[in-house]
Enzyme design. Structure first.
Site, short mmCIF file in Angstrom:
data_model
loop_
_atom_site.label_atom_id
_atom_site.label_comp_id
_atom_site.label_asym_id
_atom_site.label_seq_id
_atom_site.Cartn_x
_atom_site.Cartn_y
_atom_site.Cartn_z
N SER A 133 0.85 -1.18 0.00
CA SER A 133 0.00 0.00 0.00
C SER A 133 0.89 1.23 0.00
CB SER A 133 -0.90 0.02 1.24
OG SER A 133 -1.54 1.28 1.38
N TYR A 165 -1.03 -0.33 10.44
CA TYR A 165 -1.23 -0.73 9.05
C TYR A 165 -0.13 -0.14 8.16
CZ TYR A 165 -3.51 -1.49 4.55
OH TYR A 165 -3.79 -1.88 3.27
#
Length: 251
Positions: free
Chosen positions: A148, A161
């Site tokens: 990501s 995350y």
């Protein structure tokens, strides 16, 4: 370069999810046989069965494994050897997140941090470690992990995350060195994707994000699946690289 997927075997970890399911379909359309893994819970079992039934071609399978439990990955490897006799491509699409405001340090408690790393980093590494022997035996093995842009810009559903995605980028570089030349290791880093992956994010969030993205839309699961497929069919001299597919959001 346009490598044929005929007779290739592709394992999509988390293949019942949006990006995993579309990736499985795209590989199957090119002639690959597909195994998708899912946890042994009713909703994922039903979703995985639906995905497999929708795939073109024959010989596909939905198989149980939890990337956070290495013993289940070992059992999955044995089942893939029994059913398919080989493995050529591993797509690491299993993962989860929970939104936590970055300023709320207390809300990011130890249990959530540990779970985030167990599934999103350790699980991806454990899958690669488990299937490395089969991928090496292929002689033309490939790993594609889902990263990501949160791993580089520090903006994401939680600080944990962001950290695990940065870890996937580093893992991709490290494993590309040690698994070469038999196995290439790549990652694809989306920005915001129009899926239900992040709980609580809906049409309003997506529309607002689209206005601040240079290409004026957010990604679809098909956009990310196309990048994964390109790693297998078009980018045969690439390894150790994380490809950003975010419509320019990280600019």
């Amino acid at each position: 370069m346009n490598r044929s997927m005929k007779d290739k075997v592709v394992l999509v970890g988390g293949g019942a999810g949006s990006i995993g399911a579309v990736s499985a379909k795209r590989f199957a359309e090119l002639g690959a046989r597909i195994a998708i893994s899912h946890r042994d819970v009713p909703d994922e079992t039903a979703a995985a069965a639906t995905v497999v039934q929708s795939l073109p071609g024959d010989g596909h399978a939905a198989l149980i494994a939890d990337v956070a439990q290495t013993a289940t990955l070992t059992a999955l490897r044995a089942e893939i050897e029994r059913r398919f006799g080989r493995l050529d491509i591993l797509v690491n699409a299993a993962g989860f997140t929970k939104p936590v405001p970055h300023a709320d340090l207390d809300a990011l408690d130890d249990d959530l941090i540990d779970r985030m790393f167990a599934v999103n980093w350790r699980g991806q590494f454990a899958a690669i470690r488990t299937f490395a022997p089969l991928l090496k035996a292929s002689g033309d093995g490939l790993v594609v992990s889902i990263s990501s842009i949160a791993g580089t810009n520090g903006i994401g559903s939680s600080i944990a995350y962001c950290a695990v995605k940065a870890g996937i980028d580093v893992m991709t570089k490290s494993l590309a060195r040690v698994l070469a030349p038999e196995v290439r290791v790549l990652a694809v880093a989306p920005g915001v994707v129009d899926t239900g992956f992040v709980p609580g994010r809906g049409a309003d969030f997506n529309a607002k994000t689209a206005t601040t993205t240079p290409l004026k839309r957010i990604a679809t699961a098909e956009d990310i699946a196309s990048a994964i497929l390109a790693c297998a069919t078009q980018l045969g001299f690439a390894t150790g690289t994380t490809f950003v597919v975010d419509g320019g959001r990280s600019l």
